[in-house]
Design an enzyme around this catalytic site. Structure first.
Site, PDB file in Angstrom:
ATOM      1  N   HIS A 157      22.323  61.084  51.189  1.00  0.00           N
ATOM      2  CA  HIS A 157      21.401  59.951  51.284  1.00  0.00           C
ATOM      3  C   HIS A 157      21.497  59.305  52.662  1.00  0.00           C
ATOM      4  CE1 HIS A 157      19.294  56.331  49.600  1.00  0.00           C
ATOM      5  NE2 HIS A 157      19.916  55.777  50.627  1.00  0.00           N
ATOM      6  N   GLU A 158      22.720  59.018  53.086  1.00  0.00           N
ATOM      7  CA  GLU A 158      22.908  58.366  54.387  1.00  0.00           C
ATOM      8  C   GLU A 158      22.542  59.298  55.540  1.00  0.00           C
ATOM      9  OE1 GLU A 158      23.211  55.220  54.396  1.00  0.00           O
ATOM     10  OE2 GLU A 158      23.582  55.180  52.248  1.00  0.00           O
ATOM     11  N   HIS A 162      18.838  59.088  56.279  1.00  0.00           N
ATOM     12  CA  HIS A 162      18.531  57.973  57.180  1.00  0.00           C
ATOM     13  C   HIS A 162      18.847  58.364  58.622  1.00  0.00           C
ATOM     14  CE1 HIS A 162      17.713  54.981  54.123  1.00  0.00           C
ATOM     15  NE2 HIS A 162      18.905  55.151  53.554  1.00  0.00           N
TER      16      HIS A 162
END
Length: 149
Positions: free
Chosen positions: A67-68, A71
């Site tokens: 998820h990170e 980004h």
């Protein structure tokens, strides 16, 4: 898991799932309470909540890392890196990252409701974060007078 092991794990997942290298720092941050991790826009570093790893295990933690990294890679490529952007949603689903992290038992978000108003006529309660001018506002159902409880 130590910081160096975390850094190595993030670099491996970046290469395997995104076919791109992770060239910045990944670290644990004990102060993160309600989130699994965060991407820092200015430094491009990643921070992770160590309790997510302890409580939910390595597989769930890998989803948070993905998820990170979504980004991270989208921001580096000048594409939509925010949660609401289509680029982010598509990449997250493609790599198998988690949209939300699981809740850690015993760490709930604090309710920020400070004011409770009750209608004098019909008794409906209104919970508010901010104070309401009872001379200006009335009940939405019956237009009765509001009283601060």
């Amino acid at each position: 898991m130590e910081q160096s092991e975390l850094q190595q794990l993030v670099e491996e997942i970046s290469l395997q799932s995104f076919n791109r290298s992770f060239t910045h720092n990944a670290r644990f941050n004990q102060r993160l309470k309600t989130t699994g991790g965060r991407y820092l826009l200015k430094s491009h570093d990643l921070e992770f909540n160590p309790k997510q790893l302890e409580v939910h295990g390595i597989e769930e933690f890998k989803k948070i890392i993905k998820h990170e990294l979504c980004h991270y890679h989208l921001h580096i490529l000048n594409r939509g890196y925010r949660h609401r952007d289509q680029d982010f949603k598509q990449l997250l689903e493609a790599v198998g990252g988690s949209r939300y992290c699981q809740i850690i038992p015993g760490q709930r978000r604090q309710e920020s409701i400070k004011y409770l108003y009750r209608c004098k006529a019909c008794g409906i309660e209104y919970r508010r974060k901010r104070r309401v001018d009872t001379n200006k506002y009335a009940c939405g159902k019956c237009s009765g007078k509001l009283i601060l409880k």
